[in-house]
Design a protein around this motif. Structure first.
Motif, short mmCIF file in Angstrom:
data_model
loop_
_atom_site.label_atom_id
_atom_site.label_comp_id
_atom_site.label_asym_id
_atom_site.label_seq_id
_atom_site.Cartn_x
_atom_site.Cartn_y
_atom_site.Cartn_z
N ALA A 110 9.75 18.56 27.50
CA ALA A 110 9.72 18.07 28.89
C ALA A 110 8.38 17.39 29.18
CB ALA A 110 9.95 19.22 29.86
N LYS A 111 7.29 17.99 28.71
CA LYS A 111 5.98 17.38 28.93
C LYS A 111 5.82 16.09 28.13
CE LYS A 111 3.25 21.31 30.55
NZ LYS A 111 1.98 22.06 30.40
N CYS A 112 6.41 16.05 26.94
CA CYS A 112 6.38 14.81 26.16
C CYS A 112 7.12 13.70 26.90
CB CYS A 112 7.01 15.04 24.78
SG CYS A 112 5.92 15.89 23.61
N ALA A 113 8.26 14.04 27.49
CA ALA A 113 9.03 13.05 28.25
C ALA A 113 8.22 12.53 29.43
CB ALA A 113 10.34 13.67 28.72
N LEU A 114 7.45 13.42 30.03
CA LEU A 114 6.60 13.04 31.17
C LEU A 114 5.52 12.05 30.72
CD1 LEU A 114 6.56 13.83 34.15
CD2 LEU A 114 5.04 15.72 33.58
N ALA A 115 4.88 12.34 29.58
CA ALA A 115 3.86 11.44 29.05
C ALA A 115 4.47 10.08 28.72
CB ALA A 115 3.20 12.05 27.82
N ALA A 128 2.88 6.45 27.67
CA ALA A 128 2.52 6.72 26.27
C ALA A 128 3.45 5.93 25.35
CB ALA A 128 2.61 8.21 25.97
N ALA A 129 2.89 5.26 24.35
CA ALA A 129 3.70 4.49 23.42
C ALA A 129 4.49 5.41 22.49
CB ALA A 129 2.81 3.56 22.61
N HIS A 130 3.88 6.55 22.16
CA HIS A 130 4.52 7.55 21.29
C HIS A 130 4.14 8.92 21.81
CE1 HIS A 130 5.31 4.41 18.22
NE2 HIS A 130 4.11 3.96 18.56
N VAL A 131 5.00 9.92 21.60
CA VAL A 131 4.69 11.29 22.02
C VAL A 131 4.99 12.26 20.89
CG1 VAL A 131 4.97 10.94 24.51
CG2 VAL A 131 6.97 11.47 23.12
N ILE A 132 4.22 13.33 20.85
CA ILE A 132 4.37 14.35 19.81
C ILE A 132 4.34 15.72 20.47
CG2 ILE A 132 3.36 15.37 17.72
CD1 ILE A 132 1.87 12.67 17.30
N ASN A 133 5.35 16.53 20.22
CA ASN A 133 5.36 17.93 20.66
C ASN A 133 4.64 18.74 19.58
OD1 ASN A 133 5.90 20.63 21.20
ND2 ASN A 133 8.02 20.27 21.83
N TYR A 134 3.40 19.14 19.87
CA TYR A 134 2.61 19.80 18.83
C TYR A 134 3.09 21.22 18.52
CZ TYR A 134 -0.07 21.47 22.91
OH TYR A 134 -0.44 22.02 24.12
N ASN A 135 4.03 21.73 19.30
CA ASN A 135 4.61 23.05 18.99
C ASN A 135 5.77 22.97 18.00
OD1 ASN A 135 2.96 24.88 20.42
ND2 ASN A 135 3.93 24.30 22.35
N THR A 136 6.34 21.78 17.85
CA THR A 136 7.46 21.63 16.92
C THR A 136 7.18 20.62 15.81
OG1 THR A 136 8.48 19.94 18.34
CG2 THR A 136 9.16 22.24 18.70
N GLU A 137 6.11 19.86 15.93
CA GLU A 137 5.76 18.86 14.93
C GLU A 137 4.29 18.99 14.55
OE1 GLU A 137 7.94 14.82 15.61
OE2 GLU A 137 7.16 15.43 17.56
N ASP A 138 3.97 18.60 13.32
CA ASP A 138 2.58 18.52 12.87
C ASP A 138 2.01 17.19 13.36
OD1 ASP A 138 0.24 17.95 11.36
OD2 ASP A 138 0.89 19.32 9.78
N PHE A 139 1.10 17.26 14.33
CA PHE A 139 0.66 16.00 14.94
C PHE A 139 -0.10 15.11 13.96
CE2 PHE A 139 -3.08 18.62 16.28
CZ PHE A 139 -4.13 17.76 15.97
#
Length: 331
Positions: free
Chosen positions: A182-187, A192-203
């Protein structure tokens, strides 16, 4: 000397949100270089938590709050840029904004343009001026050009949402991290050109994928301990690691020698209060912020409002990362 009564949020010792109490205080006349301002709204920021917990120590008792907006009620000797009746907004030392009325240094207080509301003014000064000095003044040695990649942690927060929009306006490819989809969608919605959920992906892996293995020119990091090591590895040669906060705790000490093998990279620790140390620099930064907000290119998203009496809950929600965008206390 007239005396005015005001509600104020004060702590008598460092600690949790429960240490904050709403008390009645007496406010006098401004001295040389000072003004008295009656707030219409007050901003809430993570630096307030650092000051409350004692991470940033201050003498006690301490009245909290670093930004607000309202109307100038009185002007001390030597103050020429403000007059009684002016709409005004600020981010400023010393703390003390959590109140109805205060006397404070005039240096960092700016006239608020008529087209910007008090609530927006209260929500935008500290975060907006922070985004301004990061994107416009905290630059890699090779500078930033349109199309360049930058990494911005906590991109759905108050500073992050402003930075996403401003970076889009500057033509930068901002890669934003956040802790939920949800926060990634907000960014993403904020530019934001790209978003990364650092809880589910290795940034780090994702940043290298997005940049074709090159890395980013700058990492803007207010998180600290949890993101530090991988952030250094996200940088391209001669890149800049720009730390401006530590919401997860301070990074561990490191040897400068490691910066060479990582690409002769640069590290800096920035704070807003160095940038707004003079009246002239404060006004120049504020003018740029006001212009980009008045143009509609950057929108200040006030996602939470609390009454002054509910300040304890506001801090709990902020520390639990339940908030997005900007938060204000209403009076």
């Amino acid at each position: 000397m007239s005396q005015i009564r005001s509600r104020a949020v004060r702590i008598d010792k460092s600690g949790g949100p429960e240490e904050m109490k709403v008390v009645e205080v007496t406010v006098g006349e401004p001295g040389p270089g000072e003004i008295r301002i009656r707030h219409h709204a007050v901003g809430l920021n993570f630096i307030d938590v650092y000051q409350r917990t004692g991470l940033y120590p201050f003498p006690m008792p301490l009245q909290l709050g670093m930004e607000g907006a309202g109307v100038v009620e009185a002007v001390g000797a030597g103050v020429t840029h403000l007059k009684i009746g002016d709409r005004a907004a600020y981010a400023s030392q010393p703390p003390g904004a959590y109140c109805d009325v205060r006397v404070m240094p005039a240096k960092c207080v700016c006239k608020l343009p008529d087209g910007i509301s008090f609530e927006t003014g209260a929500a935008m000064m500290l975060k907006g001026l922070t985004a301004q000095y990061l994107l416009r003044k905290t630059l890699p040695v090779e500078g930033l050009q349109r199309g360049d990649f930058v990494l911005f942690h906590a991109a759905a927060g108050g500073v992050g949402q402003i930075a996403c929009q401003w970076a889009r306006e500057l033509g930068l490819q901002l890669i934003g991290t956040a802790g939920s989809d949800a926060k990634c969608a907000l960014a993403k919605a904020n530019g934001a050109a790209h978003v990364i959920n650092y809880n589910t992906e290795d940034f780090l892996v994702r940043v290298k994928e997005i940049t074709g293995g090159q890395g980013v020119k700058v990492v803007y990091d207010s998180v600290g301990k949890d993101t530090w090591d991988k952030s250094l590895d996200c940088l391209r040669p001669f890149g800049l690691m720009a730390s401006f906060g530590n919401s997860s705790g301070s990074p561990a000490p490191f040897a400068p020698g490691l910066l060479g093998p990582k690409g002769s990279i640069y590290v800096t620790r920035q704070t807003l209060f160095t940038h707004i140390a003079t009246r002239e620099s404060t006004q120049a930064m504020a003018d740029e912020l006001f212009a980009v907000v008045a143009s509609g290119k950057v929108k200040i998203n006030i996602d939470q409002r609390y009454k002054l009496e509910d300040v304890q809950q506001a801090h709990r929600d902020l520390e639990a990362r339940k908030t997005t965008g900007s938060t204000i206390l209403t009076l």
